[in-house]
Design a protein around this motif. Sequence first.
Motif, mmCIF file in Angstrom:
data_model
loop_
_atom_site.group_PDB
_atom_site.id
_atom_site.type_symbol
_atom_site.label_atom_id
_atom_site.label_comp_id
_atom_site.label_asym_id
_atom_site.label_seq_id
_atom_site.Cartn_x
_atom_site.Cartn_y
_atom_site.Cartn_z
ATOM 1 N N TYR A 1 41.172 12.227 15.471
ATOM 2 C CA TYR A 1 40.767 13.617 15.241
ATOM 3 C C TYR A 1 40.083 13.785 13.887
ATOM 4 O O TYR A 1 38.968 14.317 13.796
ATOM 5 C CB TYR A 1 42.007 14.511 15.322
ATOM 6 N N ALA A 2 40.735 13.357 12.814
ATOM 7 C CA ALA A 2 40.169 13.471 11.466
ATOM 8 C C ALA A 2 40.830 12.439 10.562
ATOM 9 O O ALA A 2 42.002 12.068 10.740
ATOM 10 C CB ALA A 2 40.369 14.881 10.906
ATOM 11 N N ASP B 1 36.877 16.010 16.352
ATOM 12 C CA ASP B 1 37.836 17.061 16.679
ATOM 13 C C ASP B 1 37.465 17.652 18.036
ATOM 14 O O ASP B 1 36.626 17.105 18.755
ATOM 15 C CB ASP B 1 37.880 18.124 15.580
ATOM 16 N N CYS B 2 38.034 18.808 18.391
ATOM 17 C CA CYS B 2 37.858 19.316 19.762
ATOM 18 C C CYS B 2 36.399 19.634 20.066
ATOM 19 O O CYS B 2 35.834 19.192 21.072
ATOM 20 C CB CYS B 2 38.744 20.535 19.990
ATOM 21 N N HIS C 1 39.794 26.725 20.319
ATOM 22 C CA HIS C 1 39.951 25.358 20.842
ATOM 23 C C HIS C 1 39.128 25.197 22.121
ATOM 24 O O HIS C 1 38.857 26.168 22.833
ATOM 25 C CB HIS C 1 41.427 25.085 21.141
ATOM 26 N N ALA D 1 40.311 16.395 22.075
ATOM 27 C CA ALA D 1 41.034 16.108 20.832
ATOM 28 C C ALA D 1 41.936 17.302 20.552
ATOM 29 O O ALA D 1 41.468 18.349 20.113
ATOM 30 C CB ALA D 1 40.054 15.876 19.693
ATOM 31 N N ASN E 1 46.055 17.152 15.499
ATOM 32 C CA ASN E 1 45.443 16.716 14.244
ATOM 33 C C ASN E 1 45.631 15.228 13.984
ATOM 34 O O ASN E 1 44.721 14.541 13.528
ATOM 35 C CB ASN E 1 46.022 17.504 13.069
#
Length: 747
Positions: free
Chosen positions: A168-169, A187-188, A255, A272, A275
């Motif tokens: 994700y990050a 990410d999403c 989201h 995703a 986090n």
Amino acid sequence: ADCNGGQGGGGGGGGEHGDEGREDGEKWEKQDVPNQVSGPSDQDQQAQADQTQEAMPLEGSTQQQGTGMKMQDDGQEAQEEVPAGWSRDGDGKLKPIKGEIIAVDFNASGSSSLQDRFRNFRLNKMKSQRQEAINSKKKQEERQDPAKMQELRQMFIDRCKSYYGVPYAKKYHQPDSELYNSKKFLDCCGLVRQVLRDMKNELGFSPGPWNQAYQFDTLPVRYETWQEMKPGDLVFAEGEYVKPGMKPQPGNIVHVEVFLGGGTEGKSVCGARWNSGVVQEFDSYEFAAKSWSLTRWHFCSIDTWLTGVCKSFNPDRKWKRKQQWVPGSRSIFHAEEEEDEMAEDELDEQAEEGSGLSSRAGRRFFVSDPMKYRTVVEALASKGWHQITMKDAENLNFDLKWTETLVEVDLARFRNNEQIVNHIPTRFPLSNFNKLIKTLRSRDRQIMREHKKSEEGAFSSSSSSPSSSLITSDKFVPQVFDVTLSTDRMHLIQILEEGEQKNDSWVLKSAGGSQKTIISSDRDALLDSLLKRSAGPDKKGYTMIQKHIADPLLLQDRKFAIRCFVLIPQTFPAFKILFHTGLCCSALKSYSRDLLEEEVQDPFLGFRVGDASFARTWKQAEEALAQEGAIPRGWFDDQLKEQLETICRETFCAAKNDLSRVRGYFELFSVDFLVDSSLKPWLLRVGSNKHLSADVPELRQELFNIVSDALEIVLELNEKTKVEGKSPAMEEMEQLRKSSFKVLLEE
């Protein structure tokens, strides 16, 4: 004779002479003498070169700097030839003549000028751009093929799955972990953006850099339930951040995930989500987030992207990049307007080749506001039509165009024999309230004249005249006064002064009748305003004052109104009027005669603000009123429907002679009625394109059926007219027999 100096060396072939010639050429240039002046022909150019060569200092001669004079071997001065476009001053120096145009040829062969080469570059660039546009158009049409769309949809899903395992990050992982050193993080919304960028060539666009809220705004086709989605569609979450101080997202879209349709319940998605997690597949889109609380889910189709369109359809949110440089009209990189028009023509011609316009499934449509007219988009898409972009619509590359206003239709370029639009240019005697009243009054005068000519006071039953019913507008339109007319104004003043209706309320309307509408019960203030004003609208723009119906029929203690639909499928070569029952809308608050705010008095306020929870279908409203004992069961279909049909027929017949009789135009009008406590219907207004979408499933389906049936009738009627050369009788219309529309007039 040339900047290169090879020819300027006087002699010719040896290296010394060549070098010497170049040096002399440089000295000559410093004296502000032109190297060569291009002339209109090769002979002139050669003569000019000879003159210049003769003027060059030869070996053994001397030249006075800046005088333009040379010394012969015998010591006498010789006057040089003055090149074209030049003159000598008092000191004998050469200076360019003001206003003269000098074309300098930098090509030793003299084959073309710098301007010619710029023009050739520009023409080649425009030719390349034209070909790119043609190729792009063909690719877009290929993408609109259902099989191609399915292929792209599967490619979209496969690309999403190819990123399984991507974290994700970076900041959510330890420096010594494998995920911390990953080459990519998604990410999403980053996952969706990355996949779209990977498919840039296939889709024909690259998405903007913004997050899931932007992606949501670019997908106008949305579903009520998750069961309607296809694999590849997107699930958006609307919610509010739990942590105080966090900036809310536009539209509270927090989201996004990609729907796959598998899992134990068919709700599986990929994305995703966490986090500290990675892109992966989940059994269901439903989950409890830690950072935000859910408001609702949104289910969006990606068909818009699959057809090559990625732009925001939300007018309230502007997504803009930094302004990029755009070549000005004087730039060589700017295409000329004339060339652009040629490119559009070529584009249309090539695009139409093999486009399958003879088949409905290959036709193209444009809708100005896909969100507001979602039912139109869905109805045409269900028939195999392809939705096109604004650019294509501007280039008239459409078969049907549906817009909110008439100004969005380019009437000057509209091809009425080939295309269809949803507006009749001269519809204002119906849709404009002031003109509607004038139209009905004109019809009333005609009826009265015909009445006087008839001994019985009415036409015989065999008369085909549309006024045979002798129903004047005062029987179905609440008392109304045009205060721009002195006679109406004085009549209303007399009524108010006599106090006969001092307890009545009055509706103040603008020219259009649908805006700036208020209700006033202050008789003295209204009377004072009328006495002070002269002809014309007052400062607030009110031109019509109508008696307010103070005793309406109530539905669950709320004021309600009925909206029906009238379709004019064509005005040429035949004129037809069709009727369809519609829906019922209730006010947001319980009714009280003394409360004049919108929430109490306006039944359509909820619809206008996007709340259709107080709306019902025709049958639902009848059932609710019958259960309350307000009407006998079956009264809507047995009595009210016939009364509404009669009012619509009289109203539209009054305006039919004012409507444009031209091919290609049709219109679906909304007609609003109010029923009073004595069960008498009153006409409120006639509008165009009024709220054809609803969030309530039952209403949405009802509106979809009305729009779909109307479009089927319009399309079949236009197709048969083209083939047969005349308009077919409505009884021959297959789509009419399948629909619930009823013919009110055919001539």
